[in-house]
Design an enzyme around this catalytic site. Structure first.
Site, PDB file in Angstrom:
ATOM      1  N   LYS A 182     -16.707 -52.934 -42.269  1.00  0.00           N
ATOM      2  CA  LYS A 182     -17.786 -51.941 -42.249  1.00  0.00           C
ATOM      3  C   LYS A 182     -17.422 -50.858 -41.256  1.00  0.00           C
ATOM      4  O   LYS A 182     -16.703 -51.132 -40.283  1.00  0.00           O
ATOM      5  CB  LYS A 182     -19.100 -52.603 -41.819  1.00  0.00           C
TER       6      LYS A 182
ATOM      7  N   ASP B 117     -22.757 -45.971 -47.656  1.00  0.00           N
ATOM      8  CA  ASP B 117     -23.882 -46.769 -47.157  1.00  0.00           C
ATOM      9  C   ASP B 117     -24.948 -45.751 -46.732  1.00  0.00           C
ATOM     10  O   ASP B 117     -24.915 -44.608 -47.221  1.00  0.00           O
ATOM     11  CB  ASP B 117     -23.433 -47.658 -45.979  1.00  0.00           C
TER      12      ASP B 117
HETATM   13  P1  NDP Z   1     -29.676 -44.192 -48.358  1.00  0.00           P
HETATM   14  O1  NDP Z   1     -29.128 -43.408 -47.230  1.00  0.00           O
HETATM   15  O2  NDP Z   1     -29.491 -43.691 -49.756  1.00  0.00           O
HETATM   16  O3  NDP Z   1     -31.236 -44.431 -48.137  1.00  0.00           O
HETATM   17  C1  NDP Z   1     -31.752 -45.088 -47.034  1.00  0.00           C
HETATM   18  C2  NDP Z   1     -33.248 -45.141 -47.142  1.00  0.00           C
HETATM   19  O4  NDP Z   1     -33.770 -45.978 -46.111  1.00  0.00           O
HETATM   20  C3  NDP Z   1     -33.878 -43.771 -46.938  1.00  0.00           C
HETATM   21  O5  NDP Z   1     -35.042 -43.701 -47.720  1.00  0.00           O
HETATM   22  C4  NDP Z   1     -34.211 -43.784 -45.452  1.00  0.00           C
HETATM   23  O6  NDP Z   1     -35.245 -42.904 -45.062  1.00  0.00           O
HETATM   24  C5  NDP Z   1     -34.662 -45.209 -45.292  1.00  0.00           C
HETATM   25  N1  NDP Z   1     -34.547 -45.627 -43.892  1.00  0.00           N
HETATM   26  C6  NDP Z   1     -33.455 -45.566 -43.096  1.00  0.00           C
HETATM   27  N2  NDP Z   1     -33.757 -46.003 -41.860  1.00  0.00           N
HETATM   28  C7  NDP Z   1     -35.070 -46.338 -41.908  1.00  0.00           C
HETATM   29  C8  NDP Z   1     -35.972 -46.872 -40.969  1.00  0.00           C
HETATM   30  N3  NDP Z   1     -35.580 -47.139 -39.707  1.00  0.00           N
HETATM   31  N4  NDP Z   1     -37.250 -47.120 -41.361  1.00  0.00           N
HETATM   32  C9  NDP Z   1     -37.641 -46.851 -42.639  1.00  0.00           C
HETATM   33  N5  NDP Z   1     -36.825 -46.351 -43.572  1.00  0.00           N
HETATM   34  C10 NDP Z   1     -35.563 -46.106 -43.210  1.00  0.00           C
HETATM   35  O7  NDP Z   1     -29.087 -45.663 -48.187  1.00  0.00           O
HETATM   36  P2  NDP Z   1     -28.902 -46.797 -49.280  1.00  0.00           P
HETATM   37  O8  NDP Z   1     -30.037 -46.788 -50.239  1.00  0.00           O
HETATM   38  O9  NDP Z   1     -27.534 -46.709 -49.794  1.00  0.00           O
HETATM   39  O10 NDP Z   1     -28.964 -48.119 -48.360  1.00  0.00           O
HETATM   40  C11 NDP Z   1     -30.195 -48.790 -48.061  1.00  0.00           C
HETATM   41  C12 NDP Z   1     -29.889 -50.187 -47.580  1.00  0.00           C
HETATM   42  O11 NDP Z   1     -29.146 -50.907 -48.579  1.00  0.00           O
HETATM   43  C13 NDP Z   1     -29.045 -50.288 -46.297  1.00  0.00           C
HETATM   44  O12 NDP Z   1     -29.443 -51.447 -45.583  1.00  0.00           O
HETATM   45  C14 NDP Z   1     -27.640 -50.514 -46.833  1.00  0.00           C
HETATM   46  O13 NDP Z   1     -26.800 -51.151 -45.896  1.00  0.00           O
HETATM   47  C15 NDP Z   1     -27.948 -51.439 -48.006  1.00  0.00           C
HETATM   48  N6  NDP Z   1     -26.915 -51.502 -49.033  1.00  0.00           N
HETATM   49  C16 NDP Z   1     -26.508 -50.365 -49.697  1.00  0.00           C
HETATM   50  C17 NDP Z   1     -25.562 -50.454 -50.680  1.00  0.00           C
HETATM   51  C18 NDP Z   1     -25.183 -49.284 -51.523  1.00  0.00           C
HETATM   52  O14 NDP Z   1     -24.506 -49.489 -52.540  1.00  0.00           O
HETATM   53  N7  NDP Z   1     -25.597 -48.084 -51.202  1.00  0.00           N
HETATM   54  C19 NDP Z   1     -24.881 -51.741 -50.978  1.00  0.00           C
HETATM   55  C20 NDP Z   1     -25.458 -52.883 -50.307  1.00  0.00           C
HETATM   56  C21 NDP Z   1     -26.410 -52.736 -49.344  1.00  0.00           C
HETATM   57  P3  NDP Z   1     -34.927 -41.593 -44.183  1.00  0.00           P
HETATM   58  O15 NDP Z   1     -34.550 -40.538 -45.177  1.00  0.00           O
HETATM   59  O16 NDP Z   1     -36.225 -41.297 -43.477  1.00  0.00           O
HETATM   60  O17 NDP Z   1     -33.842 -41.945 -43.210  1.00  0.00           O
END
Ligand code: NDP
Length: 447
Positions: A126, A166
């Site tokens: 990572k 991510d």
């Molecule tokens: P994105 O950057 O596309 O989206 C992240 C989302 O989470 C946004 O809506 C963001 O809101 C919100 N968020 C981030 N921090 C916080 C917080 N502290 N409290 C509330 N909401 C929060 O990321 P992904 O959708 O790609 O990833 C989301 C999760 O899934 C992560 O844990 C990632 O590690 C996991 N994941 C992702 C994969 C992938 O293929 N993308 C694969 C496997 C796991 P804001 O805009 O306000 O920051």
């Protein structure tokens, strides 16, 4: 001599001070794996768990770049190459101000087990930086990505380490980093996944994590002769994972009721339509966009500033935002509202207290290392398409994703069945993921 969980955790905490999320991730695995090791003492003899809790290497580096005013900014970049026993290091890159070594070690450790569960030859890693893309211009993001890759490129390669996206890293950032890698190495190779379709990307990669979390949920429900159709689902996040999870819930006849961001959550009674999900996808793709704007756009919906969605009545919960976003009190609320199944789209979104409550209540609870493995599974297929210069169709890849998620589900059932159709998916995922990596390490001797 038998491994003692509390002694082992004291050792991990002492060696990794102030890395609480890393301790939490190791503890969650050790709790179920230590009894298994004590039943199979060969693993204790070669200190496999101690070795698995120590990254192969952690690289940290300066990332300097100039903002649009010409002022020089300095961030810190990392790559944690955790374990390459079963394949090249593989795992995403996160750009978020909360990124530090402990966060990336937790994610790299989880990734090792997750990648093992996919059945594909991928080790765990990572990376990321404490860079906040919010409020930055496209040019600033591009310059940051180029500077980040100017150091990272010397540590990665298609047979060494293959990063992906991510939080804060989507298709655009992958494009900027791939372009810089290509320029520095004069080599066009599958060194990143999540690439655009024009230059070696795979269809279905953007959808894979969110869809996969719903396929896993569907497998859990089928195991208890139930289905998603007609059920209400509460979802957090509004990024890549959350929007695709909502879309697949809708495809399956369920009702996705909520999405959120770090400012609050939106609630659409009756569930989002495809048009509304498309609006969220498009809106959140804009720099700095907030989910609160949804409530102004669609009547009948509401926005709840500063709150998380876990108090909304539901049958299914899919935390898809970030780590530790669902605590014990919120788990108790979900349970008292009748929630019957939880499928984690994010990495470690439920804290230890919440997990304990779900397991005690006997509801279906899928840990992220199993339920969100669809994204990296699809990345594994992108790697093999790049190596073989192959193209696979969307239908073919969708079926492959379904099969990966079913196989992970079945591996969890094999190692985690308590009785009848009751499964401890935490134990199942940890033991199934552990065994493959541990057996490879056993084969290599002490290295
Ligand atoms: P994105 O950057 O596309 O989206 C992240 C989302 O989470 C946004 O809506 C963001 O809101 C919100 N968020 C981030 N921090 C916080 C917080 N502290 N409290 C509330 N909401 C929060 O990321 P992904 O959708 O790609 O990833 C989301 C999760 O899934 C992560 O844990 C990632 O590690 C996991 N994941 C992702 C994969 C992938 O293929 N993308 C694969 C496997 C796991 P804001 O805009 O306000 O920051």
């Amino acid at each position: 001599m038998a491994v003692n969980l509390s002694d082992f955790m004291d050792w991990v905490v002492a060696r990794n001070p102030a890395e609480e999320v890393f301790h939490q991730a190791v503890h969650e695995v050790a709790e179920t794996v230590v009894p298994y090791i004590n039943d199979n003492p060969i693993y204790e003899k070669i200190k496999v768990l101690e070795r698995m809790a120590e990254p192969d290497r952690t690289i940290s580096f300066r990332v300097s770049w100039a903002d649009d005013n010409g002022d020089v900014q300095v961030n810190r970049g990392y790559r944690v190459q955790f374990n390459n026993s079963i394949g090249p290091y593989k795992g995403g890159i996160r750009f978020h101000p909360s990124v530090n070594q402990g966060v990336l070690k937790f994610l790299g450790f989880e990734q090792t087990f997750k990648n093992s569960l996919t059945g594909l030859p991928m080790g765990g890693g990572k990376g990321g930086a404490d860079f906040d893309p919010k409020g930055k211009s496209q040019h600033e993001i591009m310059r940051f990505c180029q500077s980040f890759m100017s150091e990272l490129y010397r540590h990665i390669g298609p047979n060494i380490d293959v990063p992906a996206g991510d939080i804060g890293v989507g298709g655009k950032e992958i494009g900027y980093m791939f372009g810089q890698y290509k320029r520095l190495t004069n080599s066009f190779e599958g060194v990143l996944t999540g690439k655009g379709m024009e230059y070696g990307g795979s269809l279905m990669r953007p959808e894979a994590t969110g869809y996969g979390a719903v396929y896993f949920l569907e497998n859990m429900l089928h195991h208890r002769n139930d289905a998603i159709e007609g059920k209400n689902a509460v979802i957090s996040g509004s990024g890549n994972v959350a929007t695709h999870a909502a879309e697949k819930i809708l495809h399956r006849g369920g009702k996705p009721l909520t999405m959120s961001d770090s400012g609050g959550f939106i609630h659409q009674p009756g569930g989002f339509s495809q048009e509304q999900i498309d609006w969220i996808k498009k809106h959140k793709n804009q720099r700095g966009a907030r989910i609160s704007a949804y409530a102004d756009e669609f009547s009948g919906s509401s926005y709840h500033e500063g709150s998380r969605p876990w108090g909304v009545e539901c049958d299914l919960a899919l935390p898809c935002a970030t780590q530790n976003e669902l605590n014990g009190d919120e788990a108790a609320t979900l349970l008292s509202n009748g929630c019957m199944a939880v499928s984690e789209g994010a990495n470690m979104p439920c804290d230890m207290d919440a997990i304990g409550k779900f397991l005690t209540a006997g509801v279906m609870y899928a840990p992220g290392k199993a339920s969100n493995a669809g994204g990296v599974g699809m990345s594994g297929l992108e790697m093999s398409q790049n190596s073989a210069r192959l193209h696979r169709t969307e239908d073919d890849l969708r079926e492959a994703l379904k099969k990966i998620m079913k196989d992970i589900h079945d591996a969890c059932v094999d190692s985690g069945t308590i009785s009848g159709d009751k499964v401890d998916y935490v134990r199942g995922a940890n033991i199934a993921g552990f065994k493959k990596v541990a057996d490879a390490m056993l084969a290599f001797g002490v290295v």
